[in-house]
Enzyme design. Structure first.
Site, PDB file in Angstrom:
ATOM      1  N   TYR A   1       0.836  -0.944   0.279  1.00 34.29           N
ATOM      2  CA  TYR A   1      -0.067  -0.393   0.061  1.00 34.29           C
ATOM      3  C   TYR A   1       0.693   0.920   0.180  1.00 34.29           C
ATOM      4  O   TYR A   1       1.667   1.435   1.135  1.00 34.29           O
ATOM      5  CB  TYR A   1      -0.922  -0.445   0.678  1.00 34.29           C
ATOM      6  CG  TYR A   1      -2.376  -0.915   0.843  1.00 34.29           C
ATOM      7  CD1 TYR A   1      -2.567  -1.660   0.427  1.00 34.29           C
ATOM      8  CD2 TYR A   1      -2.829  -1.606   2.594  1.00 34.29           C
ATOM      9  CE1 TYR A   1      -3.225  -3.215   0.189  1.00 34.29           C
ATOM     10  CE2 TYR A   1      -3.032  -2.197   2.183  1.00 34.29           C
ATOM     11  CZ  TYR A   1      -3.861  -3.146   1.197  1.00 34.29           C
ATOM     12  OH  TYR A   1      -4.749  -3.749   1.343  1.00 34.29           O
TER      13      TYR A   1
ATOM     14  N   SER B   1      -4.387 -14.084   1.226  1.00 34.77           N
ATOM     15  CA  SER B   1      -5.639 -13.251   0.676  1.00 34.77           C
ATOM     16  C   SER B   1      -5.868 -13.827  -0.662  1.00 34.77           C
ATOM     17  O   SER B   1      -4.907 -13.471  -1.634  1.00 34.77           O
ATOM     18  CB  SER B   1      -4.915 -11.970   0.969  1.00 34.77           C
ATOM     19  OG  SER B   1      -5.655 -10.553   0.430  1.00 34.77           O
TER      20      SER B   1
ATOM     21  N   PRO C   1     -15.923  -3.894   1.067  1.00 35.52           N
ATOM     22  CA  PRO C   1     -17.502  -4.261   0.706  1.00 35.52           C
ATOM     23  C   PRO C   1     -18.336  -2.849  -0.603  1.00 35.52           C
ATOM     24  O   PRO C   1     -19.627  -3.569  -0.610  1.00 35.52           O
ATOM     25  CB  PRO C   1     -17.355  -3.173   2.442  1.00 35.52           C
ATOM     26  CG  PRO C   1     -16.947  -2.841   2.433  1.00 35.52           C
ATOM     27  CD  PRO C   1     -15.607  -3.470   2.087  1.00 35.52           C
TER      28      PRO C   1
ATOM     29  N   ARG D   1     -12.629   8.812  -5.694  1.00 33.78           N
ATOM     30  CA  ARG D   1     -11.220   7.794  -6.102  1.00 33.78           C
ATOM     31  C   ARG D   1     -11.187   7.625  -7.541  1.00 33.78           C
ATOM     32  O   ARG D   1     -10.103   7.671  -8.316  1.00 33.78           O
ATOM     33  CB  ARG D   1     -11.628   6.888  -5.636  1.00 33.78           C
ATOM     34  CG  ARG D   1     -10.811   6.649  -4.240  1.00 33.78           C
ATOM     35  CD  ARG D   1     -10.959   5.359  -2.984  1.00 33.78           C
ATOM     36  NE  ARG D   1     -11.320   5.465  -2.351  1.00 33.78           N
ATOM     37  CZ  ARG D   1     -11.226   3.913  -0.983  1.00 33.78           C
ATOM     38  NH1 ARG D   1     -11.929   3.293  -2.027  1.00 33.78           N
ATOM     39  NH2 ARG D   1     -11.702   4.609   0.638  1.00 33.78           N
TER      40      ARG D   1
END
Length: 329
Positions: A54, A152, A209, A228
């Site tokens: 990130y 993940s 989500p 975004r």
């Protein structure tokens, strides 16, 4: 705040957690990060999610500095990192013992903590023997640098193989998986992982989500400035919105707003509450760039009990584009 066990482990995470993907560094500096983390902590959130990739590590640096400034008790929160993409060199990527170990040390430095509560293998690595990865995670737990490890976006078969390797060598198996889960992305959590929930007690820390913001309803008419999708480096969101699938999803969100009017909630709150209604969800990771946005989304906890079978049926009818008429509320 509600708290749920992370799978069959004894760790209880807040049903809602705060993540830093796409926000910390890109939209959120240290001062705003402190405000968000303070608000989250005061609201009962006890899990903060991060990853080495990130913002190329800057996200973890910002979170670590903010947590240090806030001086939150270390036993009052959990923090995570993920390992896979650490750089461009061969030894800076993947799930080799070397990269897993180096990435863990790097995350500890950036987050300014002595241990990671949760440590995820960010993607499966076809170039590293699975046994090597499981051994590396086992050793980090034995050393006290990691408490729980997981995966993940692994397939059910890959997770099952990790459990089999752990049993074969008497090692600590993965505790949790971090999959994408939302109204538009349901396959893994609702079908593929069912045997893992039953047999292994798998926990889940779900991401996206709100489906990249589509499920907030803010893209129903246009792409707002400052969102975004309007920022550089996020062209993939715009591309998704303008695709045939994206336009269909926007139409479905518009239809779902009939449900929100009946419940007296926002579209985002409905989408988050819908995720929480799944008993296999340990925690829903929220993303926020403003405190008021976080506070509004936290109110989804009041919506969960309103989602009775009739409302869930109506939501599914809209999502599956069924031809039969939808029952009016």
């Amino acid at each position: 705040m509600q708290y749920r066990r992370l799978g069959k482990s004894g760790l209880k995470l807040s049903a809602l957690s705060l993540g830093s993907w796409l926000t910390f560094s890109k939209q959120v500096d240290k001062d705003i990060a402190k405000q968000l983390l303070r608000c989250a902590h005061e609201s009962g959130i006890n899990f903060f999610d991060n990853a080495e990739v990130y913002a190329s590590g800057d996200s973890e640096t910002i979170m670590g500095e903010a947590l240090q400034d806030l001086q939150l008790p270390r036993d009052a929160y959990c923090v995570s990192s993920k390992v896979f993409w650490g750089g461009q060199l061969p030894t800076q990527r993947g799930l080799s013992r070397k990269h897993i170990t180096e990435a863990c040390h790097g995350a500890l430095r950036r987050l300014r903590v002595d241990y990671l509560d949760l440590y995820f293998c960010h993607r499966p690595d076809q170039n590293t023997p699975l046994e090597e990865t499981v051994w590396a995670m086992h050793h980090l737990i034995q050393q006290g640098k990691v408490l729980y490890w997981g995966t993940s976006e692994w397939s059910a078969q890959e997770i099952a193989s990790a459990h089999a390797a752990a049993r074969q060598y008497n090692l600590i198996p993965p505790t949790m998986e971090q999959p994408q889960y939302n109204m538009f992305h349901r396959q893994k959590l609702e079908r593929e992982y069912l045997r893992l929930f039953r047999d292994e007690g798998l926990g889940t820390t779900i991401w996206s989500p709100l489906a990249g913001g589509i499920l907030t309803g803010k893209y129903n008419k246009e792409i707002p400035k400052g969102s975004r999708a309007s920022l550089g480096g996020h062209e993939w969101i715009r591309k998704r919105l303008e695709s045939k699938e994206g336009r269909q999803q926007i139409d479905q969100v518009a239809a779902l707003q009939r449900v929100t009017k009946r419940l007296g909630c926002t579209m985002a709150q409905l989408a988050l509450a819908w995720c929480l209604r799944n008993p296999h969800v340990s925690t829903v990771i929220l993303g926020a760039s403003k405190v008021d946005q976080l506070q509004e989304n936290l109110q989804c906890l009041d919506v969960v009990d309103k989602l009775d079978e009739g409302i869930m049926h109506t939501v599914d009818t809209i999502l599956q584009n069924r031809p039969e008429p939808i029952e009016e509320f």
